[in-house]
Enzyme design. Structure first.
Site, short mmCIF file in Angstrom:
data_model
loop_
_atom_site.label_atom_id
_atom_site.label_comp_id
_atom_site.label_asym_id
_atom_site.label_seq_id
_atom_site.Cartn_x
_atom_site.Cartn_y
_atom_site.Cartn_z
CG ASP A 299 -0.39 -0.21 2.53
OD1 ASP A 299 0.48 -1.09 2.64
OD2 ASP A 299 -0.78 0.48 3.49
CG HIS B 78 5.11 -2.40 10.04
ND1 HIS B 78 3.84 -2.45 10.57
CD2 HIS B 78 4.92 -2.36 8.67
CE1 HIS B 78 2.95 -2.43 9.57
NE2 HIS B 78 3.58 -2.39 8.43
CG HIS C 57 -1.84 4.09 7.05
ND1 HIS C 57 -2.40 3.05 7.74
CD2 HIS C 57 -1.04 3.50 6.13
CE1 HIS C 57 -1.94 1.90 7.27
NE2 HIS C 57 -1.12 2.15 6.28
ZN LIG Z 1 2.83 -1.51 6.56
ZN LIG Z 2 0.37 0.68 5.63
#
Ligand SMILES: [Zn+2]
Ligand SMILES: [Zn+2]
Length: 301
Positions: free
Chosen positions: A91, A177, A264
């Protein structure tokens, strides 16, 4: 023809010069060119943020529709000083090929594009160029003045100062992440102004340190209270590697930033619910909280 109405939302058409009118050169100007997420939303482009610092313009991530949004504020791919990538989740890089080709075919003369991202970026850029090989050969074959493929200069970093040019310094630090790794956050310093772009991450010490004392923190967020209610495990999977609004606000508070800019949004921020999101942030952070639609602009410095 009004090119800005395609998303169903009307945006003001302003040129880069109009933006710079009254623009204080000491400031960093942040424009949210995409506040969406992998969830397709007719009103929100994919994740990307445009930063103007002095004469330099940086694009951070390049999600779905980014060049249409950038065009609405008078910025084209040819205006970019560099593209910064926080990580290689689709994304955040869907429009990488669009940025590369649009810059290439609209440049008259050498226009190398620096791309700064985490390790793995070069492989993705090389694969993108490989996928573009037919297009590149068509255009070189057809236009006498296009004689070479797009020139991309990839720099891979996980930490440290990565840019020091024209008064703009860019520093990166690793974020968390996982299992997506490596991922990085960027800090841009220009003439006393500073902005940190966290990307997708859970709270972590390295982000706190990078953001310490910055004017603004741009942070991707999800509403964990809402996502947890969705009876789909695949959506619930995102809970463990993103920050909630409250967690992003707590990061902003620990780092002592003045302004927290949320982007986001998952689920997409619905009109009229801004105060609800703001209240969640305000529980952890006393500073200014900014959130809204694509093309929200915040100046700091
Ligand atoms: Zn991500
Ligand atoms: Zn993302």
């Amino acid at each position: 023809m009004d090119l800005t109405s395609g998303y169903g939302v009307e945006f003001p058409r302003v040129s880069l010069f109009a933006i710079r009118e009254g623009y204080e050169s000491r400031m960093i100007e942040i424009t949210l060119t995409g506040t969406g997420s992998p969830m397709v939303d007719p009103n929100r482009a994919g994740p990307s943020t445009l930063l103007a610092a002095g004469e330099q313009t940086f694009l951070v991530d390049c999600g779905r529709g980014v060049l249409m949004r950038a065009a609405a504020v008078g910025v084209s791919a040819t205006n970019l000083t560099a593209l910064l990538l926080t990580h290689l989740h689709s994304d955040h890089i869907t429009d990488l090929s669009d940025v590369i080709t649009t810059r290439w075919i609209n440049s008259f003369g050498p226009a190398p594009l620096p791309i700064i991202g985490p390790p793995g970026t070069k492989a993705v850029v090389d694969a993108t160029l490989a996928a573009l090989a037919p297009d590149i050969s068509y255009r070189i074959g057809h236009h006498a003045d296009i004689t070479a493929p797009p020139e991309i200069v990839v720099h891979e970093y996980t930490q440290g100062q990565v840019w020091d040019n024209g008064g703009v310094r860019i520093t990166v630090a690793p974020t968390d992440h996982r299992p997506v790794e490596p991922t990085i956050a960027f800090r841009i310093d220009y003439d006393g102004a500073s902005v940190v772009l966290a990307g997708d991450t859970v709270p972590c010490v390295t982000l706190d340190e990078l953001a310490t004392g910055a004017n603004a923190l741009v942070h991707t967020v999800i509403r964990k209270d809402l996502v947890a209610l969705v009876p789909t495990q695949r959506l619930k999977d995102i809970l463990d590697y993103h920050s909630s609004v409250e967690q992003a606000a707590a990061t902003a508070a620990r780092a002592g930033v003045d302004t927290l800019i949320l982007t986001h949004y998952v689920p997409p921020l619905a009109s009229g619910q801004e105060d609800q999101w703001r209240a969640l942030a305000a529980g952890e952070f006393n500073g200014r909280v900014e959130l809204g639609d694509d093309l929200l602009r915040v100046s700091v410095g």
